[in-house]
Write an enzyme that holds these catalytic residues in place. Sequence first.
Site, PDB file in Angstrom:
ATOM      1  N   CYS A  84       0.818  -1.222   0.000  1.00  0.00           N
ATOM      2  CA  CYS A  84       0.000   0.000   0.000  1.00  0.00           C
ATOM      3  C   CYS A  84       0.847   1.267   0.000  1.00  0.00           C
ATOM      4  O   CYS A  84       0.304   2.368  -0.102  1.00  0.00           O
ATOM      5  CB  CYS A  84      -0.950  -0.021   1.189  1.00  0.00           C
ATOM      6  SG  CYS A  84      -2.002  -1.496   1.172  1.00  0.00           S
ATOM      7  N   ILE A 210     -12.780  -0.915  -0.571  1.00  0.00           N
ATOM      8  CA  ILE A 210     -12.100  -1.369  -1.791  1.00  0.00           C
ATOM      9  C   ILE A 210     -12.354  -0.301  -2.851  1.00  0.00           C
ATOM     10  O   ILE A 210     -13.497   0.074  -3.098  1.00  0.00           O
ATOM     11  CB  ILE A 210     -12.677  -2.726  -2.253  1.00  0.00           C
ATOM     12  CG1 ILE A 210     -12.535  -3.800  -1.154  1.00  0.00           C
ATOM     13  CG2 ILE A 210     -12.043  -3.167  -3.567  1.00  0.00           C
ATOM     14  CD1 ILE A 210     -11.131  -4.107  -0.714  1.00  0.00           C
ATOM     15  N   HIS A 334      -9.189   3.955  -1.005  1.00  0.00           N
ATOM     16  CA  HIS A 334      -7.817   3.446  -0.955  1.00  0.00           C
ATOM     17  C   HIS A 334      -7.514   2.529  -2.142  1.00  0.00           C
ATOM     18  O   HIS A 334      -7.384   1.323  -1.982  1.00  0.00           O
ATOM     19  CB  HIS A 334      -7.616   2.718   0.376  1.00  0.00           C
ATOM     20  CG  HIS A 334      -6.258   2.143   0.580  1.00  0.00           C
ATOM     21  ND1 HIS A 334      -5.108   2.704   0.070  1.00  0.00           N
ATOM     22  CD2 HIS A 334      -5.849   1.033   1.276  1.00  0.00           C
ATOM     23  CE1 HIS A 334      -4.059   1.957   0.421  1.00  0.00           C
ATOM     24  NE2 HIS A 334      -4.476   0.947   1.147  1.00  0.00           N
TER      25      HIS A 334
END
Lengths: 388, 388
Positions: A84, A210, A334
């Site tokens: 990430c 998501i 994200h």
Amino acid sequence: MSEVRVAGVGLTPFGNSPERTGRDLFAEATIAAFEDASVPREDIEEVLYGNFMGEIAEHQGHQGPLMADAAGVDAPATRYEAACASSATAVRDAVARIRSGQADVLLVGGAERMSNLGTGGATEALAIAADDLWEVRAGMTFPAAYALMAEAYFETYGGDSEDLAHVAVKNHANAVENDYAQYQREITVEDVLEAPRVATPLGLYDSCPISDGASALVLVSESYADRKGLDASVAITGSGQGGDRMALQDRETMARTPAASEASEKAYDDAGIGPEEVGVAEVHDCFTIAEVLAIEAIGLASEGEGIAAAREGRTTVEGEVPVNLSGGLKAKGHPVGATGVSQLAELTKLLRGDHPHGDRVEDADVGVAHNAGGTVASAVVHVLEVVA
Amino acid sequence: MSEVRVAGVGLTPFGNSPERTGRDLFAEATIAAFEDASVPREDIEEVLYGNFMGEIAEHQGHQGPLMADAAGVDAPATRYEAACASSATAVRDAVARIRSGQADVLLVGGAERMSNLGTGGATEALAIAADDLWEVRAGMTFPAAYALMAEAYFETYGGDSEDLAHVAVKNHANAVENDYAQYQREITVEDVLEAPRVATPLGLYDSCPISDGASALVLVSESYADRKGLDASVAITGSGQGGDRMALQDRETMARTPAASEASEKAYDDAGIGPEEVGVAEVHDCFTIAEVLAIEAIGLASEGEGIAAAREGRTTVEGEVPVNLSGGLKAKGHPVGATGVSQLAELTKLLRGDHPHGDRVEDADVGVAHNAGGTVASAVVHVLEVVA
């Protein structure tokens, strides 16, 4: 050493668009960035691009040249991957190249397409940011990992789910005015506490969604900006990265994130400032507990005090140092590979004043971005400052 | 600007060991590199690591911190991915960081585990280095892509399969003495021509194998090497990267590799030398035609002359400039993420004289490494020189 200036930023709205490819998303973000920067594509010397799950979500590796194509740029391209924190590692290398004089004009960005996998598929794909042999095969997903970290934090420093809920409430409130955010709606502490549990003590509203999306920055040397008369008032003055053991079981504690502390110390050192000078921050709140850990790691709260800062609203839009005015990962969304660069895009807009919350931080000269990979086995921190 | 020295190199033997994990392979390569370098692990400031298909072959992303763990190094780590040029892009950033003074001691490497997928599975995984939407879904695999490039070359410049066979014969002959090579045995032109066809005009013996393996370099600044009294006589003096459109259909020609020409021009410029000074080269011969294209791109043969150079043996161990004394990807093997760094490891050993073919090039001061990703949509060239 040449100063690194942000000439332009570009984002797609974050959300769910399973029918759009990664290249489609990245093209949109770069069109916005080039328009914002007033830099011609021909001047781009290299493309540095972050992506995490392209092999799984799009059956596509080697995305560097593909994304250069999508951006309409004829230049060498490299893909960076640190889960990430992927696009923040790309920014780090862009900073090194401009400072060293190797480059004057770089396109840096990231993208992720995830929602086409469905929530279950995306959660499974995300899991490979943990140790496959020792964590994933034992059934660990990221909600479970951060639940362990939350429990460890509560045991060590106190606090509970209700304290954490304030993080989600704050970030949703911040996102209401952000047209790029996935969730432009407020929630309450009750909503968070009554939401289905994902991994106790974390519920659905403690978790980021998501997301699909892309982000881009045009970074230039100070001399290029001056030569071209660009309006590039924000500089990246500090860059730091930290690392930790990959698996949670190999660490001394799960109640702190030393990789992020290392990254922020290096970034502050690099910028020649301290955390007390920070006026606004974007941090990696993949789960509510992650924001608590993050603000401690970057020095906006002392060890064990992050939970009180959340409970007492010290980081709200009205607080001392507002955190995640964009809505954060929680409400802005994200799209993994896009997140690191999107934080710098949001901070740049905040520091320039062209952001829904720009007025709130009009006196702020310093912004900090905190981006984490996995269970913070990787962490990258950048310092942005208004310099012109 | 600090000069970048190679303090130590480490390799695993390349071959098929489907039961060994990537971290196991990388640990072995780094143990060798640290032993060769006489640099303590505590001095490593960052780990820069190349890998291509970890998500597919090992269900493992975020390999940076995992590989730092495997190497016994407590430092931040980033993964670089540019298909088969992955670890060469990591070297590029290591060079930038040492030159800019941001770091003095870096661990750079790569690894790939492939054979556990089987030949078909690995070929399928490799295919995602091409454009999924426009090439892979049309059924294109890499043998097919390079077959198209070979046909285009033959049409434009002449030559045939028998000419190409000499590349394979040479590289197998070179590998006989290389204990790290996957195939330590000679083959004949007849063997190559009689081998089963994979994608006409390329046969089985025109193609590199599916390999497992790892590679590592300890890179240090000149000042660190001097301070510690290290035996680090080889420097990386030039680094360049080039890019091209991702899909073959979007290019002007398939008979040349302009990305590699761009990379080599930049690398020679950076080193302040020309191709006429090169004494030895390791190039990316994933298929026999790729070596022909490579030696033209790096200036060891002029345009259209690479095929004659192969036919006439100009790049054999007895030739003017020996190419792929290691055996190349063809006979040494091609564990994708490890290949770029392995080329620099082989060149370092050649230039130091501790290589089976070291005597042949004892007068050589300059070596060049050419690493390509996909159908050369990415290319990275490094120049190594004996400086001490």
